[in-house]
Scaffold this active site. Structure first.
Site, short mmCIF file in Angstrom:
data_model
loop_
_atom_site.label_atom_id
_atom_site.label_comp_id
_atom_site.label_asym_id
_atom_site.label_seq_id
_atom_site.Cartn_x
_atom_site.Cartn_y
_atom_site.Cartn_z
CG HIS A 240 72.91 93.38 33.53
ND1 HIS A 240 72.53 94.59 32.97
CD2 HIS A 240 73.57 92.71 32.56
CE1 HIS A 240 72.94 94.64 31.71
NE2 HIS A 240 73.58 93.53 31.43
O1 RIB Z 1 69.52 91.69 30.72
C1 RIB Z 1 70.34 91.25 31.78
C2 RIB Z 1 69.68 90.14 32.51
O2 RIB Z 1 69.50 89.03 31.65
C3 RIB Z 1 70.55 89.59 33.67
O3 RIB Z 1 69.72 89.09 34.68
C4 RIB Z 1 71.31 88.47 33.03
O4 RIB Z 1 71.66 87.43 33.96
C5 RIB Z 1 70.29 87.94 32.08
O5 RIB Z 1 69.47 87.03 32.79
#
Ligand code: RIB
Ligand code: CA
Length: 310
Positions: A240
């Protein structure tokens, strides 16, 4: 040279995003700011300093920020990030301390001290610090070059509830403040990040690099893949937060569309849902771009190329 502030909640994928940023000398990282999110604010502030030390970048100040969301009770994601927030990585008390100043104040001071349009803000956690900064000093909204956010979901559904992605769900009111502010925003939701999967081949290529940052990144990604397998039932975890830094470094790897984006803040069932609408009367007037396509091989090539030199 892009002048950058990174607001984050490390977090295993935030850690990889920080490694990528710290290894990229075409970025002038003015500050790293941290927020409570995946794990508590004390741990996210420590973890950012751990990653900074492994990367050898104690020249970059780390400032702690909000320990809780604007309104809703805190919700953590340690089931995805481990008790420390950094998976199985050996944690330690970093040598270099936190820099003074609350994250929201540092964001304001840093943006106001630079030329208009001179600073990019990368956001990879709940948007509490950013919302506080926008509320406290609205002038920074128009001064920021762009705000590049990991958050939300449209076609992919949610990853913390059926209809919400974690960063938005963790502080939906803050997200609504930021998206409604009129800031130039690029949003990488699950629609984008789910295209960027850490397959065994990709992790092996990273682990084959002999640098401390590459080894640590491979270790935390391996942890994420274990969670993906055990909790989600998948094979390879989505990468992500590194997509935010990759977008800033190589926007040509991404395709985005102008949209209207609103956040659900009233419903208990769909709290944090991002309503992303491409039907615009005047697309040119849109301030928010929603990323729909990602060249995943290009992102991993970039990550390997930058971490090889770190
Ligand atoms: O949904 C993914 C996000 O949520 C990313 O930033 C992960 O680190 C969590 O914070
Ligand atoms: Ca994060």
């Amino acid at each position: 040279m892009t002048k950058l502030i990174i607001d984050c909640d490390p977090g295993v994928d935030d850690a990889v995003a920080l490694f990528l940023a710290f290894a990229s000398r075409d970025l002038e990282i003015l500050a790293v700011t941290t927020v409570g999110g995946n794990v508590g604010a004390d741990l996210t502030a420590r973890n950012a300093r751990i990653i900074r030390q492994i990367a050898g970048r104690e020249d970059v100040p780390v400032h702690a920020g909000a320990a809780r969301p604007l309104f809703r009770p805190p919700v953590e994601a340690d089931h995805f990030h481990g008790e420390s927030g950094l998976g199985d990585l050996t944690v330690f008390e970093p040598a270099a301390p936190l820099a003074p100043g609350h994250a929201a104040d540092v964001i304001i001071q840093t943006v106001m001290a630079q030329a208009a349009g001179g600073v990019t803000l990368a956001v990879t956690g709940p948007m509490t610090n950013v919302a506080l900064a926008f509320i406290r000093e609205p002038a920074i909204v128009g001064r920021l070059a762009q705000v590049v956010v990991m958050g939300g979901a449209r076609t992919e559904g949610g990853n913390i509830t059926a209809s919400a992605e974690y960063n938005i769900y963790a502080d939906p009111h803050a997200a609504q403040v930021v998206f409604a502010s009129g800031c130039r925003c690029v949003v990488l939701g699950l629609d984008a990040t789910h295209q960027v999967r850490a397959t065994a081949e990709r992790v092996a290529a990273l682990r084959a690099l002999a640098t401390p940052a590459a080894q640590a990144a491979a270790e935390v990604i391996d942890f994420s893949n274990g969670i993906e397998r055990d909790i989600v039932g998948g094979k390879s975890a989505p990468l992500h937060d590194p997509c935010v830094i990759a977008y800033i470094l190589a926007p040509q790897l991404f395709t985005a569309r102008p949209c209207k984006l609103e956040v659900e803040t009233g419903s208990a069932l769909t709290l944090g849902h991002t309503a992303v609408d491409f039907r615009l009367a005047d697309p040119g007037a849109a301030t928010i771009q929603w990323v729909t396509e990602v060249d995943a091989d290009g992102v991993f090539d970039l990550l390997n190329q930058r971490l090889a030199g770190q």
